[in-house]
Design a protein around this motif. Structure first.
Motif, PDB file in Angstrom:
ATOM      1  N   VAL A 132     114.017  83.502 -10.855  1.00  0.00           N
ATOM      2  CA  VAL A 132     114.248  84.947 -11.581  1.00  0.00           C
ATOM      3  C   VAL A 132     114.254  84.479 -13.019  1.00  0.00           C
ATOM      4  O   VAL A 132     115.145  83.400 -13.218  1.00  0.00           O
ATOM      5  CB  VAL A 132     115.219  85.709 -11.105  1.00  0.00           C
ATOM      6  N   TYR A 133     114.043  84.955 -13.718  1.00  0.00           N
ATOM      7  CA  TYR A 133     114.304  84.736 -15.500  1.00  0.00           C
ATOM      8  C   TYR A 133     113.922  86.195 -16.333  1.00  0.00           C
ATOM      9  O   TYR A 133     113.251  86.957 -15.752  1.00  0.00           O
ATOM     10  CB  TYR A 133     113.640  83.757 -15.910  1.00  0.00           C
ATOM     11  N   SER A 134     114.561  85.921 -17.486  1.00  0.00           N
ATOM     12  CA  SER A 134     114.199  87.241 -18.518  1.00  0.00           C
ATOM     13  C   SER A 134     113.824  86.674 -19.447  1.00  0.00           C
ATOM     14  O   SER A 134     113.888  85.542 -19.970  1.00  0.00           O
ATOM     15  CB  SER A 134     115.762  87.723 -18.637  1.00  0.00           C
ATOM     16  N   GLU A 140     111.148  85.805 -27.910  1.00  0.00           N
ATOM     17  CA  GLU A 140     111.848  84.517 -27.595  1.00  0.00           C
ATOM     18  C   GLU A 140     112.254  84.852 -26.218  1.00  0.00           C
ATOM     19  O   GLU A 140     112.871  85.858 -25.844  1.00  0.00           O
ATOM     20  CB  GLU A 140     112.873  84.142 -28.573  1.00  0.00           C
ATOM     21  N   GLY A 141     112.363  83.927 -25.190  1.00  0.00           N
ATOM     22  CA  GLY A 141     112.786  83.999 -24.086  1.00  0.00           C
ATOM     23  C   GLY A 141     114.345  83.574 -23.621  1.00  0.00           C
ATOM     24  O   GLY A 141     114.935  83.134 -24.856  1.00  0.00           O
ATOM     25  N   SER A 142     114.602  83.423 -22.394  1.00  0.00           N
ATOM     26  CA  SER A 142     115.965  82.690 -22.226  1.00  0.00           C
ATOM     27  C   SER A 142     115.923  81.787 -21.336  1.00  0.00           C
ATOM     28  O   SER A 142     115.019  81.698 -20.219  1.00  0.00           O
ATOM     29  CB  SER A 142     116.896  84.060 -21.795  1.00  0.00           C
ATOM     30  N   PRO A 143     116.615  80.771 -21.424  1.00  0.00           N
ATOM     31  CA  PRO A 143     116.802  79.574 -20.440  1.00  0.00           C
ATOM     32  C   PRO A 143     117.462  80.002 -19.180  1.00  0.00           C
ATOM     33  O   PRO A 143     117.452  79.057 -18.322  1.00  0.00           O
ATOM     34  CB  PRO A 143     117.205  78.357 -21.265  1.00  0.00           C
ATOM     35  N   LYS A 144     118.151  81.062 -19.122  1.00  0.00           N
ATOM     36  CA  LYS A 144     119.115  81.484 -18.256  1.00  0.00           C
ATOM     37  C   LYS A 144     118.076  81.808 -16.857  1.00  0.00           C
ATOM     38  O   LYS A 144     117.297  82.529 -17.193  1.00  0.00           O
ATOM     39  CB  LYS A 144     119.969  82.485 -18.425  1.00  0.00           C
ATOM     40  N   ASN A 145     118.107  81.304 -15.937  1.00  0.00           N
ATOM     41  CA  ASN A 145     117.243  81.496 -14.753  1.00  0.00           C
ATOM     42  C   ASN A 145     118.473  81.406 -13.352  1.00  0.00           C
ATOM     43  O   ASN A 145     119.367  80.764 -13.598  1.00  0.00           O
ATOM     44  CB  ASN A 145     116.089  80.494 -14.728  1.00  0.00           C
TER      45      ASN A 145
END
Length: 182
Positions: free
Chosen positions: A145-147, A152-157
């Motif tokens: 899962v990621y946002s 620009e994306g987010s490296p949080k996953n």
């Protein structure tokens, strides 16, 4: 002369409105993925005096292409007046857990990194995605899962894996995920 300048300005605003409308429609279009998730529960995390609280919400969703797999994810939901009317941009912190809940049956051929689920996380540009892949060597389905944002994306996953195992005594044949990846 003035009417030409006003006409050009109106045309630019009209084009901008069309572009925003098209982008909104594109963002709102459902992915070839799971239906709306089931809300399991919510818990308040930040108290707001005159408006809804910030919350953590846990949802469940079945994989639409792989029978016997369900994922649960927890997302923060903004409160306040912006969150209440749907204008707040949600943060990218999302946790994920996927499990085998029955005999696993593949409904069709899949591609590595296919969207399993997609949900809008802001009014225009941000969306959360759960994607699916197969570790053929270990016969394990892998979900991430990621946002992301348009710019620009987010490296949080977060990642979860589901080993494909026999289910019950009657089901002795275990399918291999590598046979269903294109």
């Amino acid at each position: 002369m003035i009417s030409q300048a006003v006409g050009k300005r109106d045309k630019r605003w009209r084009n901008l409105a069309l572009a925003v409308s098209a982008l909104t429609f594109w963002q709102a279009c459902p992915a070839a993925a799971a239906d709306e998730p089931d809300l399991i529960f919510r818990r308040s995390t930040v108290f707001k005096w005159m408006s809804p609280n910030d919350k953590l919400a846990t949802y469940g969703v079945d994989d639409p292409q792989v029978e016997g797999v369900a994922c649960h994810f927890t997302v923060p939901e903004k409160g306040g007046f912006k969150g209440w009317i749907g204008l707040a941009e949600e943060v990218s912190d999302i946790s994920l857990a996927c499990r085998q809940i029955g005999p696993i049956r593949f409904k069709d051929k899949l591609e590595q990194g296919d969207d399993m689920f997609r949900k809008r996380r802001s009014l225009f540009f941000k969306k959360m995605q759960i994607v699916r892949g197969c570790d053929a060597k270990r016969n394990v389905l892998v979900y991430m899962v990621y946002s992301d944002k348009l710019i620009e994306g987010s490296p949080k996953n977060s990642t979860s894996s589901v080993p494909i195992m026999p289910w019950g005594t009657a089901d002795s044949a275990v399918q291999k995920c590598g046979e269903f990846i294109q």
